[in-house]
Design an enzyme around this catalytic site. Structure first.
Site, mmCIF file in Angstrom:
data_model
loop_
_atom_site.group_PDB
_atom_site.id
_atom_site.type_symbol
_atom_site.label_atom_id
_atom_site.label_comp_id
_atom_site.label_asym_id
_atom_site.label_seq_id
_atom_site.Cartn_x
_atom_site.Cartn_y
_atom_site.Cartn_z
ATOM 1 N N CYS A 50 -15.299 67.584 -49.123
ATOM 2 C CA CYS A 50 -14.250 66.884 -49.869
ATOM 3 C C CYS A 50 -14.757 65.573 -50.460
ATOM 4 O O CYS A 50 -14.314 65.155 -51.533
ATOM 5 C CB CYS A 50 -13.066 66.592 -48.957
ATOM 6 S SG CYS A 50 -12.383 68.017 -48.096
ATOM 7 N N ASP A 82 -10.539 66.648 -41.862
ATOM 8 C CA ASP A 82 -9.489 67.388 -41.170
ATOM 9 C C ASP A 82 -9.953 68.791 -40.809
ATOM 10 O O ASP A 82 -9.682 69.294 -39.720
ATOM 11 C CB ASP A 82 -8.241 67.469 -42.047
ATOM 12 C CG ASP A 82 -7.512 66.145 -42.139
ATOM 13 O OD1 ASP A 82 -8.152 65.105 -41.915
ATOM 14 O OD2 ASP A 82 -6.307 66.147 -42.437
ATOM 15 N N CYS A 123 -10.769 63.716 -49.170
ATOM 16 C CA CYS A 123 -10.106 64.427 -48.077
ATOM 17 C C CYS A 123 -8.673 63.923 -47.902
ATOM 18 O O CYS A 123 -8.282 62.883 -48.427
ATOM 19 C CB CYS A 123 -10.914 64.303 -46.789
ATOM 20 S SG CYS A 123 -10.521 65.610 -45.589
ATOM 21 N N ASP A 124 -7.905 64.654 -47.128
ATOM 22 C CA ASP A 124 -6.447 64.549 -47.128
ATOM 23 C C ASP A 124 -5.891 63.131 -47.036
ATOM 24 O O ASP A 124 -4.998 62.754 -47.792
ATOM 25 C CB ASP A 124 -5.867 65.357 -45.962
ATOM 26 C CG ASP A 124 -6.066 66.847 -46.112
ATOM 27 O OD1 ASP A 124 -6.696 67.270 -47.099
ATOM 28 O OD2 ASP A 124 -5.608 67.600 -45.233
ATOM 29 N N LYS A 125 -6.375 62.334 -46.088
ATOM 30 C CA LYS A 125 -5.760 61.024 -45.848
ATOM 31 C C LYS A 125 -6.267 59.957 -46.801
ATOM 32 O O LYS A 125 -5.729 58.845 -46.828
ATOM 33 C CB LYS A 125 -5.988 60.589 -44.395
ATOM 34 C CG LYS A 125 -5.537 61.600 -43.362
ATOM 35 C CD LYS A 125 -4.131 62.094 -43.609
ATOM 36 C CE LYS A 125 -3.758 63.231 -42.684
ATOM 37 N NZ LYS A 125 -4.532 64.475 -42.896
ATOM 38 N N CYS A 195 -10.381 71.035 -50.314
ATOM 39 C CA CYS A 195 -9.930 72.402 -50.046
ATOM 40 C C CYS A 195 -9.082 72.930 -51.204
ATOM 41 O O CYS A 195 -8.187 72.249 -51.703
ATOM 42 C CB CYS A 195 -9.157 72.443 -48.745
ATOM 43 S SG CYS A 195 -10.135 71.864 -47.331
ATOM 44 N N GLU A 447 -2.580 68.353 -36.746
ATOM 45 C CA GLU A 447 -2.165 69.510 -37.533
ATOM 46 C C GLU A 447 -2.435 70.786 -36.747
ATOM 47 O O GLU A 447 -3.490 70.922 -36.122
ATOM 48 C CB GLU A 447 -2.923 69.552 -38.859
ATOM 49 C CG GLU A 447 -2.570 68.418 -39.788
ATOM 50 C CD GLU A 447 -3.304 68.475 -41.110
ATOM 51 O OE1 GLU A 447 -2.941 67.714 -42.003
ATOM 52 O OE2 GLU A 447 -4.243 69.282 -41.243
ATOM 53 N N SER A 473 -1.158 71.734 -41.307
ATOM 54 C CA SER A 473 -2.068 71.638 -42.438
ATOM 55 C C SER A 473 -1.360 72.127 -43.686
ATOM 56 O O SER A 473 -0.443 72.960 -43.626
ATOM 57 C CB SER A 473 -3.306 72.495 -42.173
ATOM 58 O OG SER A 473 -3.995 72.785 -43.364
#
Length: 561
Positions: A50, A82, A123-125, A195, A447, A473
Site C-alpha cells: 500500500c 492491516d 494503507c487504511d489509516k 488493496c 478487524e 475489514s
C-alpha cells in the site's frame, strides 16, 4: 497579506537569525525565506505494498511545490499494514495508528509553523489520520492517495488480498488443496498499491475526493501508472495556489461536504470503517455528525457500483469507466449531492463535475445508471436493539439471508473464534459473538477479517451471523454486524450474552436483539464485573484510557463533552 502567513514567525526579523541558519543547512537560500513553507507528510514504507510507492509520489509533489513558488519540507509519518497484522495481536495497533498519524502531522506542522500540508498515504489509516490532522490544523491542505493495486489473476479470475484470506477458509474446509492455496497466495498481490476492491483504503480515498481535499479522479488511479505521478505533481501546484488564496481545510470540511462523502460511500458500496472515520473527521472539524445521519442518507442513496468485496469489480475497473467523478455526477443530477461545496482547487463540486457525462458509459456494468441501481438503498445500515443501544453498523447488501435468529456462540477474543471456525465447531444457523474487542476492550478495535473470511471459505457465509464490538475489514461481507456499542469492556449488553442465548439480526428491521428477558438481563448486569486492563503501559494502555465509543468515532480527544 504574504503567502507565508505562519512560517514568517520563524523566518522574519533579526531575532530569527538562528532559525534561518538552520534552514539554510537544509537548502534555503536568501530569496526563500519569504516563500510559504509547505509540509509533505510522507507515509512511504516497505512494510506493505500500500505504501511502497509513496516515496516517488512525495518527490514529485516536492518538485512541483518548489516550482510553484513554495518551499517543501518532507517529514515522515507512520503506517501499519492491516493486511499483514490481521488476525494477530498486532492488529490492535491499526486503529491506534490513525491517532498516531493525526497527532504526528499536527505536531510537526504546528511546531514548524508550516503554511500548508500535503499528505501522501496508502494503507487504511493513512487517509483518516491525515484528514483528522488537516481538520485540526485548518490550513491549506491536500491529500495524495498512493493509488490502488492492480488485480492479480489466476485461472481466469481477478484476485485481491481478500481472495487469499478466503482461501484459508476454503483450505481448512477441504475445498481446495495446499497447491491451490499457494497459487492464490502467489498471485493475489502483483505489485504496489492499496488493496484493490472497494475496501477501506479505496473507500476513504474516494470519500476524500468527495470532500474536495484531493484532486478529481485521483482516488481510483492505479499506483504504478504514470497518471498517478502526474496527479501528485499537480496536487503540489494546487496546494500552493490554495495557500495564496488562503483556502483552508475547514472550508471544505463542512456538514454538507460530509453528507456528500457519506452519499458517495453508499453509492460505491464502501467499507463499514467509513462510518468510524467520517465521524472522527467531523469531530476534528467541529462539525455536528452522528451515527444516525448515516442511516438517514443510506435510505435515500442507492448502491450504483458493482465492486468487491460483495460485487465483481475492483477500483481500476471503476477508474476505467469514469471513477468517482462519474458516480458523483449521477448523484448530483439526482439531487443527492450538495453541488455548492467548495473544493481545494477553488471550484465547487458542481463546477468540477460540469464536463462529466450525465450517464455512465454504455456496454459496461461497473457503474449502473440511477434508474437501474444494484440496490435501491445504501448498504451500511445502523442497527439498534438491546444489544446495541448506541447503535452498530451492518453491511446489508450482497447477502442472501437478511434475518437470522440463532444460538449465540460466544468468544472473548478473535483468536478463540477463528480456531472454532477452522476446526468445524461453527454450524449453520449459529450467531457468532466476538466481544472484548472494542476500542477500550481490545484495545484497538481489531478487524475481524480472518474469522469472516474463514466463515465464507467454509461455505457458511449465508447461514451464520457474526456480531462484534470490534470492526470489520473493508473486505468483509456476509451477515455481519460490527461497532456494537456500548462495548463489552464498559458493560454493554454484549458482555452479558451467554453461550446458547437466542440472538436476532434483522437487516430490514435494523434490529440487533438479545432474546432474553429484561429481568434476566438485570440479574446478569448486577453480577457483571469489569475486566482488568489488558495493558498497563505503552500506547495501547494510553489508548484504552482515552478512546471514546465507536458510536462517536473512537476518537481520543473528546474531553469536555
Amino acid at each position: 497579506m504574504s503567502d507565508n502567513r505562519r512560517s514568517r514567525m520563524i523566518t522574519e526579523g533579526p531575532q530569527r537569525s538562528p532559525n534561518r541558519a538552520m534552514l539554510r543547512a537544509v537548502g534555503f537560500g536568501d530569496n526563500d525565506f519569504t516563500k510559504p513553507i509547505v509540509g509533505v507528510a510522507n507515509g512511504h514504507s516497505t512494510l506493505t505494498p500500500c505504501n511502497a510507492g509513496l516515496g516517488a509520489l512525495a518527490a514529485r509533489a516536492e518538485e512541483a511545490i518548489r516550482a510553484a513558488g513554495g518551499m517543501p519540507q518532507i517529514f515522515g509519518t507512520i503506517t501499519v499494514s492491516d493486511g499483514i497484522s490481521m488476525g494477530t495481536e498486532g492488529m490492535k495497533y491499526s486503529l491506534v495508528s490513525r491517532e498516531v498519524i493525526a497527532d504526528s502531522i499536527e505536531t510537526v506542522v504546528n511546531a514548524q509553523r508550516m503554511d500548508g500540508i500535503l499528505a501522501v498515504g496508502g494503507c487504511d489509516k493513512n487517509m483518516p489520520g491525515a484528514l483528522i490532522a488537516m481538520a485540526r490544523l485548518d490550513i491549506p491542505a491536500i491529500f495524495v492517495y498512493g493509488g490502488t493495486i492492480k488485480p492479480g489473476h489466476y485461472k481466469g479470475r481477478d484476485l485481491t488480498i481478500v481472495s487469499a484470506f478466503e482461501a484459508v477458509g476454503e483450505y481448512s474446509a477441504g475445498r481446495i488443496d495446499e497447491h491451490e492455496l499457494l497459487e492464490i497466495e502467489r498471485h493475489a498481490c502483483p505489485g504496489a498499491g492499496s488493496c484493490g476492491g472497494m475496501y477501506t483504503a479505496n473507500t476513504m480515498s474516494s470519500a476524500i475526493e468527495a470532500l474536495g481535499l484531493s484532486l478529481p479522479g485521483s482516488s481510483t488511479m492505479a499506483a504504478e501508472d504514470e497518471e498517478k505521478a502526474l496527479s501528485a505533481a499537480r496536487s503540489g501546484e494546487v496546494l500552493v495556489e490554495a495557500i495564496r488564496a488562503n483556502r483552508t481545510a475547514r472550508q471544505m470540511l463542512t456538514r454538507k461536504s460530509l453528507e456528500n462523502a457519506i452519499a458517495v460511500v453508499m453509492a460505491l458500496g464502501g467499507s463499514t470503517n467509513a462510518v468510524l472515520h467520517l465521524l472522527a473527521i467531523a469531530h476534528a472539524a467541529d462539525v455536528p455528525l452522528t451515527i444516525d445521519d448515516f442511516e438517514t442518507i443510506r435510505q435515500r442513496v442507492p448502491v450504483l457500483c458493482d465492486l468487491k468485496p460483495s460485487g465483481r469489480y475492483v477500483a481500476t475497473d471503476l477508474h476505467r469507466v469514469g471513477g468517482v467523478p462519474q458516480v458523483m455526477k449521477i448523484l448530483l443530477n439526482a439531487g443527492l449531492l450538495h453541488g455548492d461545496c467548495m473544493t481545494i482547487t477553488g471550484q465547487t463540486i458542481a463546477e468540477t463535475l460540469a464536463d462529466v457525462p450525465d450517464e455512465p458509459p454504455a456496454n459496461q456494468d461497473v457503474i449502473r445508471p440511477f434508474s437501474q441501481p444494484i440496490y435501491p438503498q445504501g448498504h451500511l445500515a445502523i442497527l439498534r436493539g438491546n444489544l446495541a443501544e448506541e447503535g452498530c453498523v451492518a453491511k446489508i447488501t450482497g447477502i442472501k439471508q437478511r434475518r437470522i435468529t440463532g444460538p449465540a456462540r460466544v468468544f472473548d477474543a478473535e483468536e478463540e473464534c477463528l480456531e472454532a471456525i477452522l476446526s468445524g465447531k461453527i454450524k449453520a444457523g449459529d450467531v457468532v459473538v466476538i466481544r472484548y474487542e472494542g476500542p477500550k476492550g481490545g484495545p484497538g478495535m481489531r478487524e475481524m477479517l480472518a474469522p469472516t473470511s474463514a466463515i465464507i471459505g467454509a461455505g457458511l457465509g449465508d447461514s451464520v451471523g457474526l456480531i462484534t464490538d470490534g470492526r470489520f475489514s473493508g473486505g468483509t461481507y456476509g451477515l455481519v454486524v460490527g461497532h456494537v456499542a456500548p462495548e463489552a469492556a464498559v458493560g454493554g449488553t454484549i458482555a452479558l450474552v451467554e453461550e446458547g442465548d437466542s440472538i436476532t439480526i434483522d437487516a430490514d428491521a435494523r434490529l440487533l436483539q438479545l432474546n432474553v428477558s429484561d429481568e434476566e438481563l438485570a440479574r446478569r448486569r448486577a453480577a457483571w464485573q469489569p475486566r482488568p486492563p489488558r495493558y498497563t503501559r505503552g500506547v495501547l494502555a494510553k489508548y484504552a484510557r482515552l478512546v471514546s465509543s465507536a458510536s462517536l468515532g473512537a476518537v481520543t480527544d473528546r474531553f469536555s463533552e
